[in-house]
Design an enzyme around this catalytic site. Structure first.
Site, PDB file in Angstrom:
ATOM      1  N   ASP A  31      86.259 -49.699  79.063  1.00 49.73           N
ATOM      2  CA  ASP A  31      85.040 -50.129  78.390  1.00 49.73           C
ATOM      3  C   ASP A  31      85.358 -51.363  77.555  1.00 49.73           C
ATOM      4  O   ASP A  31      86.108 -51.287  76.580  1.00 49.73           O
ATOM      5  CB  ASP A  31      84.550 -48.979  77.496  1.00 49.73           C
ATOM      6  CG  ASP A  31      83.268 -49.305  76.763  1.00 49.73           C
ATOM      7  OD1 ASP A  31      82.848 -50.486  76.740  1.00 49.73           O
ATOM      8  OD2 ASP A  31      82.687 -48.371  76.176  1.00 49.73           O
ATOM      9  N   ILE A  32      84.786 -52.500  77.913  1.00 50.09           N
ATOM     10  CA  ILE A  32      85.111 -53.755  77.237  1.00 50.09           C
ATOM     11  C   ILE A  32      84.702 -53.736  75.759  1.00 50.09           C
ATOM     12  O   ILE A  32      85.289 -54.444  74.945  1.00 50.09           O
ATOM     13  CB  ILE A  32      84.489 -54.957  77.979  1.00 50.09           C
ATOM     14  CG1 ILE A  32      85.186 -56.268  77.556  1.00 50.09           C
ATOM     15  CG2 ILE A  32      82.980 -55.017  77.765  1.00 50.09           C
ATOM     16  CD1 ILE A  32      84.879 -57.441  78.448  1.00 50.09           C
ATOM     17  N   ASN A  49      72.354 -62.934  79.384  1.00 51.94           N
ATOM     18  CA  ASN A  49      71.225 -63.617  80.011  1.00 51.94           C
ATOM     19  C   ASN A  49      70.955 -64.907  79.245  1.00 51.94           C
ATOM     20  O   ASN A  49      71.542 -65.149  78.186  1.00 51.94           O
ATOM     21  CB  ASN A  49      69.990 -62.706  80.072  1.00 51.94           C
ATOM     22  CG  ASN A  49      69.583 -62.206  78.694  1.00 51.94           C
ATOM     23  OD1 ASN A  49      69.500 -62.974  77.734  1.00 51.94           O
ATOM     24  ND2 ASN A  49      69.325 -60.904  78.587  1.00 51.94           N
ATOM     25  N   GLY A  57      73.388 -53.234  81.355  1.00 54.72           N
ATOM     26  CA  GLY A  57      74.803 -53.264  81.712  1.00 54.72           C
ATOM     27  C   GLY A  57      75.711 -53.566  80.548  1.00 54.72           C
ATOM     28  O   GLY A  57      75.499 -53.108  79.417  1.00 54.72           O
ATOM     29  N   ASP A  59      76.100 -56.316  78.935  1.00 57.21           N
ATOM     30  CA  ASP A  59      75.402 -57.079  77.901  1.00 57.21           C
ATOM     31  C   ASP A  59      74.762 -56.147  76.873  1.00 57.21           C
ATOM     32  O   ASP A  59      74.969 -56.281  75.658  1.00 57.21           O
ATOM     33  CB  ASP A  59      74.348 -57.961  78.571  1.00 57.21           C
ATOM     34  CG  ASP A  59      73.637 -58.906  77.618  1.00 57.21           C
ATOM     35  OD1 ASP A  59      74.136 -59.130  76.493  1.00 57.21           O
ATOM     36  OD2 ASP A  59      72.588 -59.449  78.009  1.00 57.21           O
ATOM     37  N   SER A 147      78.529 -61.401  86.772  1.00 57.30           N
ATOM     38  CA  SER A 147      77.533 -61.454  87.857  1.00 57.30           C
ATOM     39  C   SER A 147      77.686 -60.372  88.914  1.00 57.30           C
ATOM     40  O   SER A 147      76.975 -60.388  89.917  1.00 57.30           O
ATOM     41  CB  SER A 147      77.526 -62.839  88.540  1.00 57.30           C
ATOM     42  OG  SER A 147      76.944 -63.804  87.715  1.00 57.30           O
ATOM     43  N   TYR A 151      73.184 -58.959  89.070  1.00 59.91           N
ATOM     44  CA  TYR A 151      73.077 -60.276  89.694  1.00 59.91           C
ATOM     45  C   TYR A 151      73.679 -60.309  91.096  1.00 59.91           C
ATOM     46  O   TYR A 151      73.615 -61.320  91.787  1.00 59.91           O
ATOM     47  CB  TYR A 151      73.706 -61.348  88.819  1.00 59.91           C
ATOM     48  CG  TYR A 151      72.860 -61.742  87.612  1.00 59.91           C
ATOM     49  CD1 TYR A 151      71.634 -61.139  87.355  1.00 59.91           C
ATOM     50  CD2 TYR A 151      73.281 -62.728  86.740  1.00 59.91           C
ATOM     51  CE1 TYR A 151      70.863 -61.497  86.262  1.00 59.91           C
ATOM     52  CE2 TYR A 151      72.521 -63.093  85.646  1.00 59.91           C
ATOM     53  CZ  TYR A 151      71.306 -62.480  85.410  1.00 59.91           C
ATOM     54  OH  TYR A 151      70.543 -62.850  84.333  1.00 59.91           O
TER      55      TYR A 151
END
Length: 199
Positions: A31-32, A49, A57, A59, A147, A151
């Site tokens: 998990d970042i 975005n 996600g 973000d 992405s 994306y």
């Protein structure tokens, strides 16, 4: 949460003693939002975005973990167009607030099925993030798979672009990490890193 870690050293300095030490590339499953090295010279990259105001996600997870201050800081980033604070391929930096890492570098990757020349845009997202980190004296930086979620960027192609671009900046950082949330992306990144770094 524990991280599954694989370390791959970047290639050496081709026999030239220029005072630069080897850097490490680390591929991690985890998990970042929980990643950090020292909380002062580290940064995570947010696959954002164009409005920088949070989304789904990684973000959304980063915004939730950082707290409301991150959204406020992003809102203060000047718009360069209506509702656009960071065009595709560019990067912006903010403090990390409640995140363990000291800063967040926000970059916008291409939407694979929509954007023209997604390869160039994805490469620019990595390059501009690395350049921004360098000028801000970041020594440790962690990327997600930009992405590769909503994306729709094909994972093997994205990994090749990501790792080959990071390789160009090998001596600008002590460590570059990819922190990947799913088993399939982790496996693709690991395989691609081993292939590219043996070339």
């Amino acid at each position: 949460m524990t991280f599954k870690v694989t370390t791959v050293l970047f290639s050496g300095s081709n026999g030239v003693d220029d005072g630069r030490s080897n850097s490490a590339l680390k591929i991690k499953k985890g998990d970042i939002t929980q990643w950090f090295v020292d909380g002062s010279s580290d940064a995570i990259v947010n696959s954002a975005n164009k409005g920088l105001l949070g989304g789904g996600g990684a973000d959304g997870a980063i915004h939730r973990a950082a707290g409301l201050e991150l959204g406020e800081a992003c809102y203060r980033v000047p718009e360069v167009g209506p509702g656009i604070r960071c065009p595709t391929g560019e990067a912006r930096i903010t403090p990390g607030f409640k995140l363990p890492a000291s800063r967040v570098i926000h970059t916008v990757g291409p939407n694979y099925g929509v954007d023209n020349n997604p390869e160039a845009a994805l490469r620019n997202a990595y390059k501009n993030s690395l350049s921004l980190a360098k000028v801000n004296n970041i020594q440790y930086i962690a990327f997600p798979a930009i992405s590769c979620g909503l994306y729709g960027y094909p994972h093997e192609e994205a990994a090749t672009i990501a790792i080959s671009t990071v390789k160009e900046y090998a001596y600008d950082f002590k460590e570059v990490h990819f922190v990947l949330f799913t088993d399939d992306i982790y496996s693709v990144w690991l395989k691609t890193a081993k292939r590219l770094l043996e070339e």
